[in-house]
Motif scaffolding. Structure first.
Motif, PDB file in Angstrom:
ATOM      1  N   LEU A   1      38.580  32.931  45.113  1.00 24.19           N
ATOM      2  CA  LEU A   1      39.778  32.104  45.231  1.00 24.19           C
ATOM      3  C   LEU A   1      40.853  32.583  44.258  1.00 24.19           C
ATOM      4  O   LEU A   1      42.049  32.599  44.582  1.00 24.19           O
ATOM      5  N   ALA A   2      40.421  32.983  43.064  1.00 23.19           N
ATOM      6  CA  ALA A   2      41.382  33.456  42.067  1.00 23.19           C
ATOM      7  C   ALA A   2      42.116  34.700  42.549  1.00 23.19           C
ATOM      8  O   ALA A   2      43.321  34.864  42.286  1.00 23.19           O
ATOM      9  N   THR A   3      41.433  35.571  43.280  1.00 18.85           N
ATOM     10  CA  THR A   3      42.102  36.775  43.780  1.00 18.85           C
ATOM     11  C   THR A   3      42.967  36.479  44.989  1.00 18.85           C
ATOM     12  O   THR A   3      43.950  37.187  45.235  1.00 18.85           O
TER      13      THR A   3
ATOM     14  N   TYR B   1      33.461  43.582  35.451  1.00 14.00           N
ATOM     15  CA  TYR B   1      34.433  42.507  35.658  1.00 14.00           C
ATOM     16  C   TYR B   1      35.274  42.316  34.398  1.00 14.00           C
ATOM     17  O   TYR B   1      36.506  42.219  34.458  1.00 14.00           O
ATOM     18  N   GLU B   2      34.622  42.304  33.254  1.00 15.00           N
ATOM     19  CA  GLU B   2      35.331  42.137  31.983  1.00 15.00           C
ATOM     20  C   GLU B   2      36.324  43.288  31.768  1.00 15.00           C
ATOM     21  O   GLU B   2      37.468  43.071  31.342  1.00 15.00           O
ATOM     22  N   GLN B   3      35.890  44.486  32.078  1.00 15.96           N
ATOM     23  CA  GLN B   3      36.761  45.645  31.915  1.00 15.96           C
ATOM     24  C   GLN B   3      37.997  45.542  32.810  1.00 15.96           C
ATOM     25  O   GLN B   3      39.121  45.820  32.371  1.00 15.96           O
ATOM     26  N   ALA B   4      37.787  45.123  34.063  1.00 18.43           N
ATOM     27  CA  ALA B   4      38.912  45.012  34.994  1.00 18.43           C
ATOM     28  C   ALA B   4      39.875  43.903  34.574  1.00 18.43           C
ATOM     29  O   ALA B   4      41.107  44.080  34.632  1.00 18.43           O
ATOM     30  N   LEU B   5      39.353  42.770  34.148  1.00 18.19           N
ATOM     31  CA  LEU B   5      40.208  41.672  33.700  1.00 18.19           C
ATOM     32  C   LEU B   5      41.016  42.082  32.472  1.00 18.19           C
ATOM     33  O   LEU B   5      42.210  41.761  32.358  1.00 18.19           O
ATOM     34  N   THR B   6      40.378  42.796  31.563  1.00 17.28           N
ATOM     35  CA  THR B   6      41.069  43.268  30.357  1.00 17.28           C
ATOM     36  C   THR B   6      42.130  44.300  30.713  1.00 17.28           C
ATOM     37  O   THR B   6      43.266  44.253  30.211  1.00 17.28           O
ATOM     38  N   GLN B   7      41.780  45.226  31.575  1.00 15.31           N
ATOM     39  CA  GLN B   7      42.710  46.281  31.980  1.00 15.31           C
ATOM     40  C   GLN B   7      43.980  45.704  32.589  1.00 15.31           C
ATOM     41  O   GLN B   7      45.094  46.205  32.346  1.00 15.31           O
TER      42      GLN B   7
ATOM     43  N   LYS C   1      35.854  41.292  43.431  1.00 17.50           N
ATOM     44  CA  LYS C   1      35.921  42.722  43.676  1.00 17.50           C
ATOM     45  C   LYS C   1      36.891  43.361  42.682  1.00 17.50           C
ATOM     46  O   LYS C   1      38.000  42.857  42.469  1.00 17.50           O
ATOM     47  N   THR C   2      36.459  44.447  42.082  1.00 17.26           N
ATOM     48  CA  THR C   2      37.269  45.097  41.050  1.00 17.26           C
ATOM     49  C   THR C   2      38.660  45.431  41.559  1.00 17.26           C
ATOM     50  O   THR C   2      39.659  45.258  40.844  1.00 17.26           O
ATOM     51  N   GLU C   3      38.761  45.887  42.794  1.00 16.63           N
ATOM     52  CA  GLU C   3      40.063  46.277  43.333  1.00 16.63           C
ATOM     53  C   GLU C   3      40.987  45.088  43.576  1.00 16.63           C
ATOM     54  O   GLU C   3      42.205  45.270  43.791  1.00 16.63           O
ATOM     55  N   ASP C   4      40.445  43.866  43.524  1.00 21.14           N
ATOM     56  CA  ASP C   4      41.263  42.675  43.757  1.00 21.14           C
ATOM     57  C   ASP C   4      41.652  41.945  42.468  1.00 21.14           C
ATOM     58  O   ASP C   4      42.443  40.995  42.508  1.00 21.14           O
ATOM     59  N   VAL C   5      41.116  42.379  41.340  1.00 20.09           N
ATOM     60  CA  VAL C   5      41.344  41.656  40.082  1.00 20.09           C
ATOM     61  C   VAL C   5      42.824  41.603  39.715  1.00 20.09           C
ATOM     62  O   VAL C   5      43.302  40.611  39.139  1.00 20.09           O
ATOM     63  N   ALA C   6      43.580  42.636  40.060  1.00 15.04           N
ATOM     64  CA  ALA C   6      45.015  42.653  39.740  1.00 15.04           C
ATOM     65  C   ALA C   6      45.753  41.468  40.340  1.00 15.04           C
ATOM     66  O   ALA C   6      46.814  41.068  39.830  1.00 15.04           O
TER      67      ALA C   6
END
Length: 294
Positions: free
Chosen positions: A192-194, A241-247, A212-217
């Motif tokens: 839902l967040a993505t 997930y943590e890495q993608a959110l931080t990035q 999904k990592t590609e949807d974190v943005a």
């Protein structure tokens, strides 16, 4: 039995049972073949099954809340309609709103209790029943698990997304929306967040699959992500997930609760860890009060 340690082999088998097509009979048969120390494997296995005599902490007649069942449209979902358990605080409102998303077995008594707990703390809570298009939660988790697996999963998500928008636009809602969920429900919160962008202000997924990592943005909600310490299936996704959110510079916090198993918030089985569940829930309430009061 809640005070007797459960053998890790049984926890692993129970996790497989919960998240696969394994039947209750097959689970108990496999458990009976295990050799464990300190007790009977079959007795421990039976104790792990949910007991909804312990399925509530807040009565549905509690004077602090106003519960009801509601039906609403769900275009693109599994049947075009949905049903949910709507719980409002006593009073006129409007109230900040929180969607409560169940595990992989439908709207059981435990999830209804979570909705009541949110209402006690001042939130308009909606717990949708993803099994409604198939006849609704059947009264036991074993059949519920089978029913949920049989649904079209993309349409099931659409039913949850439509539930979020129904709650956000409800007459008793301020329009400030958060979401929490457990296991399957935790994964739905992450998705839902993505998908909802700024329409979702806050999310608290409990031990759910990462987005999904590609949807974190796409995430705009602030997240507080709750993990059990001993949950290898879900925790394998945590670092990425943590890495993608931080990035992508997202606002988030991750908490790992010591001495806990997947499902530790659910008080109907021995997986429940009262101390850690209380800490997690206090954090959840404080988080929603902060993020939904803006």
């Amino acid at each position: 039995m809640k005070n007797q340690p459960i053998d890790p082999q049984l926890y692993a088998l129970y996790d497989e049972y919960c998240h696969s097509a394994m039947s209750r009979r097959e689970f108990l048969n496999k458990a009976a073949k295990l050799t464990i120390a300190g007790g009977s494997a079959i007795v421990m296995a039976q104790a792990l099954l949910p007991n909804y005599a312990h399925g509530h902490t807040i009565s549905f007649t509690d004077s602090r809340i106003k519960p009801s069942y509601v039906e609403y449209p769900s275009v693109g979902g599994n049947s075009g309609k949905m049903r949910g358990y709507l719980v409002a605080p006593a009073g006129e409102g409007p109230f900040p709103a929180v969607l409560v998303i169940h595990e992989n077995r439908g709207l059981n008594p435990y999830i209804e209790d979570v909705a009541r707990a949110l209402a006690v703390d001042g939130f308009l809570a909606l717990a949708p029943d993803g099994l409604y298009p198939a006849g609704g939660y059947p009264g036991n988790d074993d059949d519920g698990k089978i029913m949920q697996r049989a649904l079209d999963q993309d349409k099931l998500f659409k039913d949850m997304l439509n539930s979020a928008y129904f709650l956000k636009s409800h007459a008793l809602s301020t329009g400030k929306l958060g979401a929490t969920g457990f296991c399957f429900g935790g994964a739905v919160v992450n998705r839902l967040a993505t998908d909802m962008g700024a329409d979702l202000l806050a999310g608290v997924p409990y031990y759910g699959r990462a987005a999904k990592t590609e949807d974190v943005a796409n995430i705009q909600a602030e997240l507080m992500i709750q993990y059990a310490e001993q949950d290898p299936r879900v925790n394998a996704m945590r670092a990425e997930y943590e890495q993608a959110l931080t990035q992508h510079k997202k606002k988030f916090a991750m908490h790992v609760y010591p001495d806990t198993q997947h499902g530790f918030h659910n008080f109907s089985t021995p997986r429940h860890n009262q101390t850690q569940a209380d800490i997690a829930w206090q954090r959840t309430i404080s988080f929603f009060k902060r993020t939904l009061a803006k």
